[in-house]
Scaffold this motif. Structure first.
Motif, short mmCIF file in Angstrom:
data_model
loop_
_atom_site.label_atom_id
_atom_site.label_comp_id
_atom_site.label_asym_id
_atom_site.label_seq_id
_atom_site.Cartn_x
_atom_site.Cartn_y
_atom_site.Cartn_z
N THR A 246 -5.13 -5.80 5.80
CA THR A 246 -4.73 -6.59 4.65
C THR A 246 -5.72 -6.41 3.51
OG1 THR A 246 -5.94 -8.52 5.43
CG2 THR A 246 -3.63 -8.31 6.09
N LEU A 247 -5.21 -6.45 2.31
CA LEU A 247 -6.05 -6.33 1.11
C LEU A 247 -6.31 -7.72 0.56
CD1 LEU A 247 -4.26 -3.38 -0.69
CD2 LEU A 247 -6.44 -3.29 0.49
N PRO A 248 -7.42 -7.87 -0.14
CA PRO A 248 -7.66 -9.14 -0.82
C PRO A 248 -6.55 -9.40 -1.85
CG PRO A 248 -9.63 -7.78 -0.85
CD PRO A 248 -8.52 -6.95 -0.29
N PRO A 249 -6.27 -10.66 -2.17
CA PRO A 249 -5.17 -10.98 -3.10
C PRO A 249 -5.27 -10.28 -4.45
CG PRO A 249 -6.00 -12.96 -2.04
CD PRO A 249 -6.91 -11.84 -1.64
N ASN A 250 -6.47 -10.16 -5.01
CA ASN A 250 -6.58 -9.52 -6.33
C ASN A 250 -6.27 -8.03 -6.24
OD1 ASN A 250 -8.90 -8.93 -4.90
ND2 ASN A 250 -10.29 -9.23 -6.65
N LEU A 251 -6.58 -7.37 -5.13
CA LEU A 251 -6.24 -5.95 -4.99
C LEU A 251 -4.75 -5.77 -4.70
CD1 LEU A 251 -9.26 -4.40 -3.06
CD2 LEU A 251 -8.67 -4.19 -5.46
N GLN A 252 -4.14 -6.72 -4.01
CA GLN A 252 -2.69 -6.65 -3.80
C GLN A 252 -1.96 -6.76 -5.14
OE1 GLN A 252 -1.89 -9.80 -1.00
NE2 GLN A 252 -1.77 -8.37 0.71
#
Length: 104
Positions: free
Chosen positions: A11-17
């Motif tokens: 999973t990616l951090p929310p800002n990178l998503q």
């Protein structure tokens, strides 16, 4: 070393998503924009269409059209023999004829 996958690695951090989604949307928008521009160019330049004059304008015998323009209350036709013919828009009467002289 531990070869077992960690649950957090996929999973990616929310800002990178958000950044990944934004780049995907911008890429799709650019692709669609380029396709639209190409389609407009193809539609605009598809085939050479001859000049069409208004019905009330009659050219002198043997004159061929090189260019045509419309002004407020008049039409101008440039003939193949470098003459500019200016016609009245309402009556179609020849108002003025000018020979174009090109300097050497």
């Amino acid at each position: 070393m531990d070869d077992t996958p960690n649950e957090d690695e996929g999973t990616l951090p929310p800002n990178l998503q958000f950044l990944r989604q934004l780049v995907t949307v911008l890429t799709a928008t650019m692709i669609i924009g380029v396709l639209v521009i190409i389609a407009l160019i193809v539609i605009r330049f598809w085939g050479d269409k001859p000049f069409t004059l208004p019905d009330q304008i009659v050219l002198p015998a043997g004159a061929s059209i090189s260019a045509f323009t419309k002004g407020d209350g008049w039409y101008a036709v440039v003939t193949g023999d470098q003459q500019i013919l200016i016609f009245d828009a309402k009556s179609g009467e020849l108002l003025q004829s000018t020979q174009v002289v090109l300097g050497d």
